[in-house]
Design an enzyme around this catalytic site. Structure first.
Site, PDB file in Angstrom:
ATOM      1  N   THR A 168    -106.188  59.485  -2.582  1.00  0.00           N
ATOM      2  CA  THR A 168    -106.146  60.222  -1.318  1.00  0.00           C
ATOM      3  C   THR A 168    -104.944  59.694  -0.532  1.00  0.00           C
ATOM      4  O   THR A 168    -104.578  58.538  -0.693  1.00  0.00           O
ATOM      5  CB  THR A 168    -107.446  59.907  -0.529  1.00  0.00           C
ATOM      6  OG1 THR A 168    -108.518  60.530  -1.186  1.00  0.00           O
ATOM      7  CG2 THR A 168    -107.382  60.384   0.903  1.00  0.00           C
ATOM      8  N   THR A 217    -109.512  55.552   3.003  1.00  0.00           N
ATOM      9  CA  THR A 217    -109.455  56.059   1.634  1.00  0.00           C
ATOM     10  C   THR A 217    -110.584  55.417   0.848  1.00  0.00           C
ATOM     11  O   THR A 217    -110.992  54.297   1.162  1.00  0.00           O
ATOM     12  CB  THR A 217    -108.080  55.782   0.976  1.00  0.00           C
ATOM     13  OG1 THR A 217    -108.179  56.032  -0.431  1.00  0.00           O
ATOM     14  CG2 THR A 217    -107.599  54.355   1.188  1.00  0.00           C
TER      15      THR A 217
END
Ligand code: GLY
Length: 284
Positions: A168, A217
């Site tokens: 991500t 994340t």
């Protein structure tokens, strides 16, 4: 005060990334303010197929790619949930914040809104992600989920510890005393169509205010339960930033999680697995 831009390319890399994350953001325009800096930075990462966001996003078990993204600054935020067939979900999230009366748009509505604003149809699937999907489908057809331990665990029960939450992307900035946060993801693997992680939820995957900004994340299912980014934000200005991040991330135990954050006088990152991080400073 020094202007600063901090990025991450996700937590959970098997090996620390060997490429130069700082170089990826060397062209970001730091003169146009905190929001422009994070949007440009996240767009660069979305366009890079090494990361699980925009181009290169992980497909879902039905083969579709649904992406989540968000941006926050100056007391406003915009987010998209499960958007498909756009190149830069974070830019659509920015338009939700700036050009719509809403904060969050999802699914078909987000796609229609994007098209209305001129975001063209784009397929974010890469040959690499197609191969990963084909392997998953062949394991299912062969009836051998044991060929894919992650699929086996998914079939019986979704175990958040076994989800892959890497890659991500996110950015936080401090420019002229103003803060911004932006984040974008293709999700985790394996996941069902319609699954939504932490990224588009305010206070979970992102938060920005007058004290600073944070983006997360890792495994969204776990990050959401802890309102991770707002928890970090609420402690800013009272404790050392590095101590806050270490403390918040250690609460995740074995669950993969990482964060980058910025305050008036500090920038920091912390993760419980390898995380790709880059930084750019601009001295006055
Ligand atoms: N942190 C990304 C996700 O769980 O979707």
């Amino acid at each position: 005060m020094t202007d600063a831009l901090l990025i991450h390319g996700g937590v959970g890399w098997a090996e620390p990334p060997s490429f130069d994350m700082d170089a990826l953001i060397s062209g970001v325009d730091m003169e146009k303010g905190a929001v422009t800096a994070v949007i440009q930075a996240v767009s660069i990462l979305e366009d890079d197929p090494r990361f699980n966001a925009g181009t290169g996003s992980i497909p879902r078990i039905d083969g579709s790619i649904q992406m989540d993204a968000a941006v926050m600054a100056n007391g406003n935020f915009g987010a998209v949930i499960g958007i498909e067939k756009v190149k830069n979900p974070v830019q659509v999230a920015l338009s939700v914040m700036n050009d719509s009366p809403h904060n969050v748009l999802s699914g078909d509505g987000a796609i229609r809104f994007a098209r209305m604003l001129g975001f063209e149809e784009y397929d974010p699937m890469t040959p690499e992600t197609r191969k990963r999907l084909e392997k998953l489908i062949s394991d299912v057809k062969a009836g051998n989920p044991e060929n894919n331990p992650r699929l086996a665990s998914f079939s019986s029960r979704i175990d958040p510890k076994k989800l892959i939450g890497s890659d991500t992307v996110g950015a936080v900035s401090r420019i002229g005393n103003r803060f911004a946060a932006a984040v974008s993801t293709g999700g985790v693997f394996p996941m069902m169509r319609g699954r939504v992680g932490d990224v588009p939820f305010i206070g979970c995957g992102f938060y920005a205010g007058e004290k600073g900004a944070a983006v997360a994340t890792g495994i969204g299912e776990e990050i959401m339960k802890r309102l991770l980014c707002y928890s970090i934000y609420s402690r800013m200005g009272k404790e050392d930033l590095e101590d806050i991040l270490r403390d918040e991330i250690s609460a995740f135990g074995e669950n993969v999680a990482g964060v980058i954050a910025i305050t008036l006088d500090q920038e920091a990152s912390y993760a419980n697995r390898n995380m790709a991080v880059g930084k750019r400073l601009k001295h006055p």
